[in-house]
Design a protein around this motif. Structure first.
Motif, PDB file in Angstrom:
ATOM      1  N   THR A   1      43.915  46.130  31.374  1.00 18.57           N
ATOM      2  CA  THR A   1      42.602  46.626  30.955  1.00 18.57           C
ATOM      3  C   THR A   1      42.727  48.074  30.500  1.00 18.57           C
ATOM      4  O   THR A   1      43.436  48.876  31.113  1.00 18.57           O
ATOM      5  N   SER A   2      42.054  48.395  29.426  1.00 19.33           N
ATOM      6  CA  SER A   2      42.101  49.760  28.904  1.00 19.33           C
ATOM      7  C   SER A   2      41.567  50.749  29.937  1.00 19.33           C
ATOM      8  O   SER A   2      40.530  50.508  30.568  1.00 19.33           O
ATOM      9  N   ALA A   3      42.259  51.867  30.090  1.00 21.12           N
ATOM     10  CA  ALA A   3      41.867  52.852  31.100  1.00 21.12           C
ATOM     11  C   ALA A   3      42.270  54.251  30.665  1.00 21.12           C
ATOM     12  O   ALA A   3      43.227  54.433  29.899  1.00 21.12           O
ATOM     13  N   SER A   4      41.528  55.222  31.171  1.00 23.08           N
ATOM     14  CA  SER A   4      41.833  56.634  30.924  1.00 23.08           C
ATOM     15  C   SER A   4      41.779  57.411  32.232  1.00 23.08           C
ATOM     16  O   SER A   4      40.999  57.074  33.129  1.00 23.08           O
TER      17      SER A   4
ATOM     18  N   ASP B   1      43.457  42.163  35.848  1.00 28.37           N
ATOM     19  CA  ASP B   1      44.036  43.110  36.790  1.00 28.37           C
ATOM     20  C   ASP B   1      42.921  43.764  37.609  1.00 28.37           C
ATOM     21  O   ASP B   1      41.736  43.567  37.337  1.00 28.37           O
ATOM     22  N   PRO B   2      43.275  44.547  38.628  1.00 31.44           N
ATOM     23  CA  PRO B   2      42.240  45.228  39.418  1.00 31.44           C
ATOM     24  C   PRO B   2      41.363  46.159  38.598  1.00 31.44           C
ATOM     25  O   PRO B   2      40.182  46.358  38.918  1.00 31.44           O
ATOM     26  N   VAL B   3      41.917  46.742  37.520  1.00 31.70           N
ATOM     27  CA  VAL B   3      41.105  47.602  36.659  1.00 31.70           C
ATOM     28  C   VAL B   3      39.978  46.787  36.021  1.00 31.70           C
ATOM     29  O   VAL B   3      38.836  47.238  35.930  1.00 31.70           O
ATOM     30  N   ALA B   4      40.297  45.564  35.588  1.00 32.62           N
ATOM     31  CA  ALA B   4      39.276  44.698  34.999  1.00 32.62           C
ATOM     32  C   ALA B   4      38.187  44.370  36.010  1.00 32.62           C
ATOM     33  O   ALA B   4      36.991  44.417  35.688  1.00 32.62           O
ATOM     34  N   ARG B   5      38.586  44.037  37.224  1.00 29.09           N
ATOM     35  CA  ARG B   5      37.586  43.690  38.237  1.00 29.09           C
ATOM     36  C   ARG B   5      36.653  44.863  38.510  1.00 29.09           C
ATOM     37  O   ARG B   5      35.441  44.698  38.682  1.00 29.09           O
ATOM     38  N   THR B   6      37.217  46.053  38.536  1.00 31.49           N
ATOM     39  CA  THR B   6      36.395  47.247  38.761  1.00 31.49           C
ATOM     40  C   THR B   6      35.462  47.504  37.589  1.00 31.49           C
ATOM     41  O   THR B   6      34.258  47.756  37.766  1.00 31.49           O
ATOM     42  N   LEU B   7      35.996  47.435  36.369  1.00 32.61           N
ATOM     43  CA  LEU B   7      35.188  47.690  35.176  1.00 32.61           C
ATOM     44  C   LEU B   7      34.067  46.666  35.048  1.00 32.61           C
ATOM     45  O   LEU B   7      32.905  47.022  34.782  1.00 32.61           O
ATOM     46  N   LEU B   8      34.373  45.393  35.259  1.00 33.75           N
ATOM     47  CA  LEU B   8      33.352  44.356  35.158  1.00 33.75           C
ATOM     48  C   LEU B   8      32.263  44.547  36.207  1.00 33.75           C
ATOM     49  O   LEU B   8      31.072  44.350  35.934  1.00 33.75           O
TER      50      LEU B   8
END
Length: 308
Positions: A92-95, A64-71
């Motif tokens: 992707t885990s997020a807070s 997901d976009p969260v994964a792309r940002t985190l990576l």
């Protein structure tokens, strides 16, 4: 220092200046919104990389976009993310962390892919050559699986460390107990120690955890600094006096500084002092990637900054 950081990787969204949650669909202006890599594995890995360690991340993210940002954020910090597997069925885990003017920081959190990560997702061959394995969030694997991973790391000649994510209680201690005899350094916070053991004092709680087979317990105490306990001694190291912006990630920063200090040949007190000095850098910004610091700049800070 070649480190494998295994376990919890999270993307944090910090919102500074949240006075209240707006009513209905109303809006509210805040001071700042920022994103940072976090988690008991991810956040620690970022700080270790900044301190000069070679870091490889192992865990799970979504597609997901969260994964792309985190990576991207982890990669920008020099962390090798090739060991982070993709879980199409999980986000992707997020807070989201709204930081109030007084410093309080409640949070909304989605466990996501961290809860889907198992030892089957980890290529043990990729651990060859590591000098250290840091497991963040053993409660997701369970003590038996976590113990097997830590034992394997030790068989490779690596030092092992463990940091819990969940609040402490006796049931959690029973759940992860099988991992503790394979743990060289346990890195909890004070509330976790007291909750896990039910001890009347932090020192007693740390010593109770040593009885489960841990080599050393290094406990963060917020503004009071850290307490370190071994079979031979127990001592405290004070925190540094800084203007605190946000304490998110300070525990991970302490872990990274402490472990880096040990890898550099410093004794336990020197390692804990480095951990407190690194945590002070993070406390002055948002998340573990706050501000700009190196091992040299942190050491210089530690030489000149006042203690609490």
């Amino acid at each position: 220092m070649k480190v494998a950081t295994v376990g919890v990787h999270v993307l944090d969204t910090h919102v500074i200046g949240v006075e209240s949650i707006p009513e209905r669909s109303d809006g509210q202006l805040v001071e700042r919104i920022s994103l940072s890599p976090a988690g008991t594995a991810g956040g620690t890995g970022v700080v270790l990389s900044r301190l000069g360690a070679q870091v490889s991340a192992f865990g799970a993210v979504g597609e997901d976009p969260v994964a792309r940002t985190l990576l991207a954020l982890l990669g920008h910090e020099g962390v090798d993310v090739s060991g982070l597997v993709r879980k199409a069925e999980a986000q992707t885990s997020a807070s989201v962390i709204p930081v109030r003017p007084g410093g309080e920081r409640p949070a909304w959190h989605c466990i996501g892919a961290n809860g889907a990560f198992t030892l089957d997702d980890l290529d043990l061959g990729a651990l060859e050559g590591i000098t250290h394995l840091h497991l963040g969030g053993p409660e997701f694997l369970g003590g038996e699986a976590a113990g097997r991973l830590l034992a394997h790391a030790r068989s490779l000649g690596a030092t092992t460390s463990l940091d819990l994510l969940a609040p402490g209680d006796p049931d959690m201690l029973a759940w992860v107990a099988d991992a503790l005899p394979h743990t060289d350094h346990l890195l909890p916070n004070d509330e976790q120690v007291l909750g896990l053991t039910g001890a009347a004092s932090l020192a007693d709680g740390a010593r109770a955890l040593l009885d489960h087979g841990v080599g050393t317990v290094a406990v963060t105490q917020g503004a009071r600094g850290a307490l370190v306990a071994t079979a031979a001694e127990t001592f405290e190291v004070p925190a540094y006096a800084v203007e605190v912006v946000d304490t998110t990630g300070c525990g991970d920063a302490f872990s990274a500084g402490y472990l880096r200090g040990l890898a550099l040949g410093r004794d336990l007190r020197g390692a804990a002092e480095l951990g407190c000095a690194v945590a002070a850098q993070v406390a002055q910004g948002l998340g573990t990637d706050a501000a700009s610091y190196t091992l040299a700049s942190v050491d210089e800070f530690a030489r000149t900054a006042p203690r609490r």
